[in-house]
Write a protein that holds these residues in place. Sequence first.
Motif, PDB file in Angstrom:
ATOM      1  N   GLN A 186      -6.657  -3.190 -21.377  1.00 11.67           N
ATOM      2  CA  GLN A 186      -6.420  -3.107 -22.832  1.00 11.67           C
ATOM      3  C   GLN A 186      -6.962  -1.937 -23.271  1.00 11.67           C
ATOM      4  O   GLN A 186      -6.916  -1.271 -24.333  1.00 11.67           O
ATOM      5  CB  GLN A 186      -7.465  -4.379 -23.335  1.00 11.67           C
ATOM      6  N   LYS A 187      -8.289  -1.256 -22.537  1.00 15.32           N
ATOM      7  CA  LYS A 187      -8.991  -0.208 -22.913  1.00 15.32           C
ATOM      8  C   LYS A 187      -7.757   0.925 -22.819  1.00 15.32           C
ATOM      9  O   LYS A 187      -8.186   2.114 -23.250  1.00 15.32           O
ATOM     10  CB  LYS A 187      -9.944   0.204 -21.829  1.00 15.32           C
ATOM     11  N   ALA A 188      -6.909   1.156 -21.741  1.00 15.65           N
ATOM     12  CA  ALA A 188      -6.118   2.114 -21.383  1.00 15.65           C
ATOM     13  C   ALA A 188      -5.216   2.522 -22.578  1.00 15.65           C
ATOM     14  O   ALA A 188      -5.080   1.737 -23.385  1.00 15.65           O
ATOM     15  CB  ALA A 188      -5.394   2.124 -20.125  1.00 15.65           C
ATOM     16  N   SER A 218     -20.853   3.621 -18.086  1.00 18.84           N
ATOM     17  CA  SER A 218     -19.672   2.832 -18.923  1.00 18.84           C
ATOM     18  C   SER A 218     -18.641   2.250 -18.030  1.00 18.84           C
ATOM     19  O   SER A 218     -17.899   1.547 -18.784  1.00 18.84           O
ATOM     20  CB  SER A 218     -19.221   3.716 -20.027  1.00 18.84           C
ATOM     21  N   LYS A 219     -18.738   2.386 -16.756  1.00 14.55           N
ATOM     22  CA  LYS A 219     -17.747   1.765 -15.869  1.00 14.55           C
ATOM     23  C   LYS A 219     -18.248   0.176 -15.929  1.00 14.55           C
ATOM     24  O   LYS A 219     -19.149  -0.206 -16.182  1.00 14.55           O
ATOM     25  CB  LYS A 219     -17.709   2.132 -14.460  1.00 14.55           C
ATOM     26  N   ILE A 220     -17.000  -0.794 -15.744  1.00 16.32           N
ATOM     27  CA  ILE A 220     -17.333  -2.223 -15.624  1.00 16.32           C
ATOM     28  C   ILE A 220     -17.838  -2.512 -14.391  1.00 16.32           C
ATOM     29  O   ILE A 220     -17.513  -2.250 -13.149  1.00 16.32           O
ATOM     30  CB  ILE A 220     -15.791  -2.869 -15.993  1.00 16.32           C
ATOM     31  N   ASN A 259     -21.393  -1.027 -17.388  1.00 16.33           N
ATOM     32  CA  ASN A 259     -20.983  -2.191 -18.401  1.00 16.33           C
ATOM     33  C   ASN A 259     -20.897  -3.453 -17.940  1.00 16.33           C
ATOM     34  O   ASN A 259     -19.844  -3.795 -17.173  1.00 16.33           O
ATOM     35  CB  ASN A 259     -19.702  -1.599 -19.235  1.00 16.33           C
ATOM     36  N   SER A 287      -9.146  -6.566 -19.054  1.00 18.53           N
ATOM     37  CA  SER A 287      -9.980  -5.659 -20.014  1.00 18.53           C
ATOM     38  C   SER A 287      -9.801  -3.939 -19.750  1.00 18.53           C
ATOM     39  O   SER A 287     -10.014  -3.321 -20.749  1.00 18.53           O
ATOM     40  CB  SER A 287     -11.433  -5.867 -19.891  1.00 18.53           C
ATOM     41  N   LEU A 288      -9.490  -3.555 -18.482  1.00 22.94           N
ATOM     42  CA  LEU A 288      -9.220  -2.292 -18.344  1.00 22.94           C
ATOM     43  C   LEU A 288      -7.968  -1.864 -19.239  1.00 22.94           C
ATOM     44  O   LEU A 288      -7.818  -0.724 -19.268  1.00 22.94           O
ATOM     45  CB  LEU A 288      -9.172  -2.029 -16.703  1.00 22.94           C
ATOM     46  N   THR A 290     -19.562  -7.054 -18.153  1.00 20.39           N
ATOM     47  CA  THR A 290     -18.790  -7.685 -18.797  1.00 20.39           C
ATOM     48  C   THR A 290     -18.775  -9.370 -18.273  1.00 20.39           C
ATOM     49  O   THR A 290     -18.180  -9.945 -19.269  1.00 20.39           O
ATOM     50  CB  THR A 290     -17.540  -7.032 -19.018  1.00 20.39           C
ATOM     51  N   ASP A 323     -12.473   2.454 -12.133  1.00 25.48           N
ATOM     52  CA  ASP A 323     -13.038   2.325 -13.416  1.00 25.48           C
ATOM     53  C   ASP A 323     -13.874   1.000 -13.777  1.00 25.48           C
ATOM     54  O   ASP A 323     -14.614   0.598 -14.484  1.00 25.48           O
ATOM     55  CB  ASP A 323     -11.637   1.991 -14.241  1.00 25.48           C
TER      56      ASP A 323
END
Length: 130
Positions: free
Chosen positions: A128-130, A65-67, A95, A125-126, A97, A32
């Motif tokens: 939070q996205k999950a 779109s992966k970080i 992405n 951040s990952l 960040t 991710d």
Amino acid sequence: MAHAVADGARSIVGTDVELNYYSPEEQLSDYDAILVGTPTYHHDMPGTIKNYFEEAAMKNVNLKSKIAGAFGSYGWSGEAPKLVLEILKNRFRMNVTEPPLLVNYAPDQTSLEKCFALGKRVAESLIQKA
Ligand SMILES: Cc1cc2nc3c(=O)[nH]c(=O)nc-3n(C[C@H](O)[C@H](O)[C@H](O)COP(=O)(O)O)c2cc1C
């Protein structure tokens, strides 16, 4: 520096972290987030790293779109992490960040804490996205 970044990411419960000197290019699409450590030599990243991403691009590895993040030690100019992020953003549409994290020569305790914090922020951040 890489160990500190990885430890920071691991500090967030639920995050699986792999710390690899090298991963097969195809394997990158399993992650991710990808945080690349690179020193600066001759105002550039080492050829091995440049070739690695060249190879990943030729194999059409999908990282969209992966970080992405990058860090590295440097002596006087420190271009490499920024150049890596440009490739990850522009060629792979990742992405970005975080700004590149640069440490002058060997990291001291304060720099290692910055590395830890980088890994931690990305993992948060990952989650939070999950
Ligand atoms: C041959 C050589 C070229 C270098 N060129 C640069 C450079 O262009 N810009 C820079 O910021 N540092 C440069 N450095 C310094 C390295 O980035 C610095 O020593 C860094 O800590 C190396 O990290 P490493 O020990 O993890 O390989 C160079 C060092 C060497 C030995």
